[in-house]
Scaffold this active site. Sequence first.
Site, PDB file in Angstrom:
ATOM      1  N   SER A  67      52.448  83.870   8.532  1.00  0.00           N
ATOM      2  CA  SER A  67      52.281  84.670   9.739  1.00  0.00           C
ATOM      3  C   SER A  67      51.865  83.870  10.960  1.00  0.00           C
ATOM      4  O   SER A  67      51.987  84.357  12.078  1.00  0.00           O
ATOM      5  CB  SER A  67      51.269  85.776   9.486  1.00  0.00           C
ATOM      6  OG  SER A  67      49.988  85.215   9.321  1.00  0.00           O
TER       7      SER A  67
ATOM      8  N   HIS B 111      54.592  90.229   5.759  1.00  0.00           N
ATOM      9  CA  HIS B 111      55.228  90.153   7.078  1.00  0.00           C
ATOM     10  C   HIS B 111      56.747  90.270   7.027  1.00  0.00           C
ATOM     11  O   HIS B 111      57.419  90.016   8.014  1.00  0.00           O
ATOM     12  CB  HIS B 111      54.815  88.856   7.778  1.00  0.00           C
ATOM     13  CG  HIS B 111      53.378  88.863   8.203  1.00  0.00           C
ATOM     14  ND1 HIS B 111      52.965  89.383   9.402  1.00  0.00           N
ATOM     15  CD2 HIS B 111      52.250  88.468   7.559  1.00  0.00           C
ATOM     16  CE1 HIS B 111      51.650  89.279   9.506  1.00  0.00           C
ATOM     17  NE2 HIS B 111      51.197  88.724   8.394  1.00  0.00           N
TER      18      HIS B 111
ATOM     19  N   LYS C 263      51.519  96.863   8.320  1.00  0.00           N
ATOM     20  CA  LYS C 263      52.499  96.195   9.185  1.00  0.00           C
ATOM     21  C   LYS C 263      53.699  97.126   9.361  1.00  0.00           C
ATOM     22  O   LYS C 263      53.581  98.118  10.069  1.00  0.00           O
ATOM     23  CB  LYS C 263      52.805  94.822   8.612  1.00  0.00           C
ATOM     24  CG  LYS C 263      51.505  93.991   8.613  1.00  0.00           C
ATOM     25  CD  LYS C 263      51.629  92.608   8.106  1.00  0.00           C
ATOM     26  CE  LYS C 263      50.361  91.817   8.388  1.00  0.00           C
ATOM     27  NZ  LYS C 263      49.119  92.336   7.785  1.00  0.00           N
TER      28      LYS C 263
END
Lengths: 400, 80
Positions: free
Chosen positions: A186, A214, A245
């Site tokens: 990330s 991610h 996320k």
Amino acid sequence: MTDLFSKFDPLIEMRANLLASGVEDPFSLVMEKVLSPTRAICNGRDTILLGTYNYMGMTFDPDVIAAGKDALDRFGSGTTGSRVLNGTYQGHKECEEALKEFYAMDHAMVFSTGYQANLGIISTIAGKEDYIILDIDSHASIWDGCSLGNAQVVPFKHNDIDAMEKRLKRVPEGAGKLVVLEGVYSMLGDIAPLKEMIAIAKANGAMVLVDEAHSMGFIGPNGRGVAEEQGVLDEVDFVIGTFSKSVGTVGGFCVSNHPKFEVMRLVCRPYVFTASLPPSVVATAATSIRKLMQGQEKRAHLWENSRTLHGGLKALGFTLGTESPQSAIIAVIMPDLERGAAMWEALLKEGLYVNLARPPATPANMTLLRCSLCAEHSAEQVQAILGMFERAGRATGIIG
Amino acid sequence: MDRADVDARIRSLIEPFNKKGIAIAEATTFAGDLEFDSLTVMDFVAAIEDEFDIIISMNQQAEIENFGQLIDAVCKLQDD
């Protein structure tokens, strides 16, 4: 009496020096109003959000919100209990069903955060005589999972296939081996060569855990992540993910095909000894996960945004974390914390929020302005963002 | 390989990381005297692991503070 806080003095001083320069505090921004997945009122200004992990823009999806409100009405505000006692509601099971379907895997276990999913699974499955082989740039939750357990911890250089293989081969005969990788790292937004790494891990008798926090929702043909994109999801023993996320709420999970996986619910302390997620949260998560299965168009638009922003920033002369766009994260490398903070503030005054990331979160002591794109950013917004970067970059002298 | 050989080989491995040219003694510490940060530690440990074909896990690294302790640890790992 020794003040136990004296060990934090260097950090307190660094922060005081930074704020003394007159810069707005990058670590205490308040969003007074959130207008959409891509816009908020931050410190009084109408701001484009380019530093959230709301990759698929699900936070304001009408179906997701309706599911949350309905669950709040029908099941109340919280469970007030552990998953293994009074904290498993119908919604938690439905959420786990949605995950099993999303990943086409046999088992799914929902944790209260993604951090706890890594903490719990890693610390529980790797015991005292076992070895954890992991990338040095792994997320804090992975490192903390290693610290909480008793296994031998052996890091290797970031994304270095040879370094990983050498260490695997040196593990004593007969010891259990867990290789821990991430799909997208990330900080720089780069992806791992999972295909090669997982083949080597398997050839050396290791189990493989991949954190796809991610990548869920938009990498891979079905949004299952980098392992799916590279055709090796079947080889992964444990996928760790998060609801905070692309899913757009909070919570974490592990999915697996391991036949004995369900025993984790009894032995994994960060699962057992904490309250389960509120009913509204699991209802929004389950609804969002099911909608993400149909997210092809959004995925395509997100990739287009990533390519446009990466290409545009590069053309303006910024130094980026990756040569080409590999994910929805584009990291702009700053020369140092002072100039990074100045650029961050200049962007905020332009009406753009990005993440300022600094050591120890970043690799190689870098200061980064991390941009994370959303499928709901319009093409016009991406162009506006490039204009803001150009003006702020010239004003602060980051670009010529 | 005896302790003197291990000592000599690690002394040459440490050179590129010893930016200030600190004189290395048994009691020289990595964090204090040599000012190794976590990245330097990783590269230095990797160099030693490759040279001796061993693993020095982070758990073992936590017990190693100075040069003498490192030599002892490598000698022991080699015998295992």
